[in-house]
Design an enzyme around this catalytic site. Structure first.
Site, PDB file in Angstrom:
ATOM      1  N   GLY A 197       0.068   4.309   0.131  1.00 27.22           N
ATOM      2  CA  GLY A 197      -0.373   5.296   1.113  1.00 27.22           C
ATOM      3  C   GLY A 197       0.225   5.039   2.486  1.00 27.22           C
ATOM      4  O   GLY A 197       0.606   5.973   3.206  1.00 27.22           O
ATOM      5  N   ASN A 213       0.844  -1.188   0.000  1.00 29.66           N
ATOM      6  CA  ASN A 213       0.000   0.000   0.000  1.00 29.66           C
ATOM      7  C   ASN A 213       0.886   1.247   0.000  1.00 29.66           C
ATOM      8  O   ASN A 213       1.558   1.546   0.988  1.00 29.66           O
ATOM      9  CB  ASN A 213      -0.909  -0.015   1.236  1.00 29.66           C
ATOM     10  CG  ASN A 213      -1.935   1.103   1.241  1.00 29.66           C
ATOM     11  OD1 ASN A 213      -1.626   2.235   0.876  1.00 29.66           O
ATOM     12  ND2 ASN A 213      -3.148   0.795   1.668  1.00 29.66           N
ATOM     13  N   ASP A 239     -14.031   4.002   6.436  1.00 31.91           N
ATOM     14  CA  ASP A 239     -13.925   5.449   6.625  1.00 31.91           C
ATOM     15  C   ASP A 239     -15.254   6.198   6.545  1.00 31.91           C
ATOM     16  O   ASP A 239     -15.491   7.120   7.331  1.00 31.91           O
ATOM     17  CB  ASP A 239     -12.937   6.047   5.613  1.00 31.91           C
ATOM     18  CG  ASP A 239     -11.484   5.700   5.944  1.00 31.91           C
ATOM     19  OD1 ASP A 239     -11.251   5.067   6.990  1.00 31.91           O
ATOM     20  OD2 ASP A 239     -10.598   6.061   5.153  1.00 31.91           O
ATOM     21  N   HIS A 252      -5.002   6.176  13.630  1.00 36.41           N
ATOM     22  CA  HIS A 252      -4.482   5.140  14.528  1.00 36.41           C
ATOM     23  C   HIS A 252      -3.115   4.656  14.066  1.00 36.41           C
ATOM     24  O   HIS A 252      -2.221   4.423  14.877  1.00 36.41           O
ATOM     25  CB  HIS A 252      -5.472   3.980  14.608  1.00 36.41           C
ATOM     26  CG  HIS A 252      -5.968   3.493  13.275  1.00 36.41           C
ATOM     27  ND1 HIS A 252      -6.562   4.328  12.348  1.00 36.41           N
ATOM     28  CD2 HIS A 252      -5.961   2.259  12.698  1.00 36.41           C
ATOM     29  CE1 HIS A 252      -6.899   3.636  11.273  1.00 36.41           C
ATOM     30  NE2 HIS A 252      -6.539   2.376  11.458  1.00 36.41           N
ATOM     31  N   ARG A 253      -2.943   4.508  12.754  1.00 37.32           N
ATOM     32  CA  ARG A 253      -1.635   4.080  12.229  1.00 37.32           C
ATOM     33  C   ARG A 253      -0.582   5.166  12.468  1.00 37.32           C
ATOM     34  O   ARG A 253       0.565   4.869  12.820  1.00 37.32           O
ATOM     35  CB  ARG A 253      -1.742   3.747  10.744  1.00 37.32           C
ATOM     36  CG  ARG A 253      -0.440   3.233  10.138  1.00 37.32           C
ATOM     37  CD  ARG A 253      -0.656   2.695   8.731  1.00 37.32           C
ATOM     38  NE  ARG A 253      -1.466   1.473   8.736  1.00 37.32           N
ATOM     39  CZ  ARG A 253      -2.754   1.425   8.400  1.00 37.32           C
ATOM     40  NH1 ARG A 253      -3.394   2.522   8.018  1.00 37.32           N
ATOM     41  NH2 ARG A 253      -3.406   0.277   8.439  1.00 37.32           N
ATOM     42  N   ASP A 255      -1.032  -4.406  11.785  1.00 39.38           N
ATOM     43  CA  ASP A 255      -2.363  -4.986  11.670  1.00 39.38           C
ATOM     44  C   ASP A 255      -3.325  -4.006  12.312  1.00 39.38           C
ATOM     45  O   ASP A 255      -3.007  -3.409  13.355  1.00 39.38           O
ATOM     46  CB  ASP A 255      -2.443  -6.355  12.343  1.00 39.38           C
ATOM     47  CG  ASP A 255      -3.644  -7.148  11.846  1.00 39.38           C
ATOM     48  OD1 ASP A 255      -3.785  -7.300  10.626  1.00 39.38           O
ATOM     49  OD2 ASP A 255      -4.454  -7.597  12.677  1.00 39.38           O
TER      50      ASP A 255
END
Length: 216
Positions: A10, A8, A178, A201-202, A60
């Site tokens: 992003g 990914n 989202d 959160h990431r 995760d």
């Protein structure tokens, strides 16, 4: 070189806001089944390290809905593909009460492995780095930092959480859950990528990991 196990783009862009050198690693490891995120991320980090032989991070993440006892949690991707985001939102809102208002949280665990042992747990994240989230509930920055050993290669864990609630779908941006996740009056799908990354959160997990990794 630090390898981020993801395809990914992003995620890689977001990681580079906190890490000087990080490169994506396309490695398809077999995920274990668990009711929590940490064992899944830790298993993936060990598998990736054994594959590449250099420092790695694996993440995760999942959506945890209070009225559904944390469902879909670690199974968020599977549930999105099978049940669908809108259906999850309908179920959550049907179970809400005046007290919980379909409260939920996005959570992410980042697992780091480099084949070596680890020292003290990381220092707390400087919340000033999350400038768009100054009003966030203190629980949103709660983390579970741990060194997972279990007789195998140690793994260091970093957790990030953002609080919100489940609403009718709104917004055209983002992906996954989202559109139904609202934080401080705005769904993730209504935010720009920069606004979402500033509170994600990431991003919280990456910020804490980045502070710790810079001292190694």
């Amino acid at each position: 070189m630090l390898h981020y196990v993801t395809t990914n783009a992003g995620k890689v862009r977001e990681a580079r806001e906190y890490l000087d050198q990080v490169t994506p690693l396309d490695y398809d490891y077999q995920e274990i089944q668990s009711e929590t995120l940490a064992p899944i991320a830790a298993y993936g980090a060990r598998a990736a390290f054994e594959h590449v032989g250099e420092p790695v991070i694996v993440d995760d993440a999942g959506l945890f809905i209070d009225a559904l006892d944390g469902f879909p949690g670690p199974y968020s991707a599977f549930v999105e593909e099978t049940l669908g985001v809108e259906q999850v939102g309908q179920i959550a809102r049907a179970q809400q009460t005046d007290s919980d208002r379909a409260s939920a949280s996005f959570r992410c665990v980042i697992a780091y492995c480099d084949g070596e042992s680890f020292g003290a747990t990381p220092e707390p994240v400087d919340r000033g780095r999350r400038g768009q989230d100054l009003a966030a509930d203190e629980r949103a920055t709660a983390t579970t930092d741990d060194t997972v050993d279990s007789g195998t290669v140690p793994v260091k864990l970093f957790e990030g959480t953002v609080l919100g609630r489940i609403v009718e779908p709104r917004g055209e941006g983002g992906f996954g859950y989202d559109p139904i996740f609202e934080h401080n009056g705005t769904t993730f799908a209504e935010m720009t990528a920069e606004e979402k990354n500033a509170i994600s959160h990431r991003g919280r997990a990456l910020a804490k990991f980045g502070d710790w990794f810079a001292k190694r």
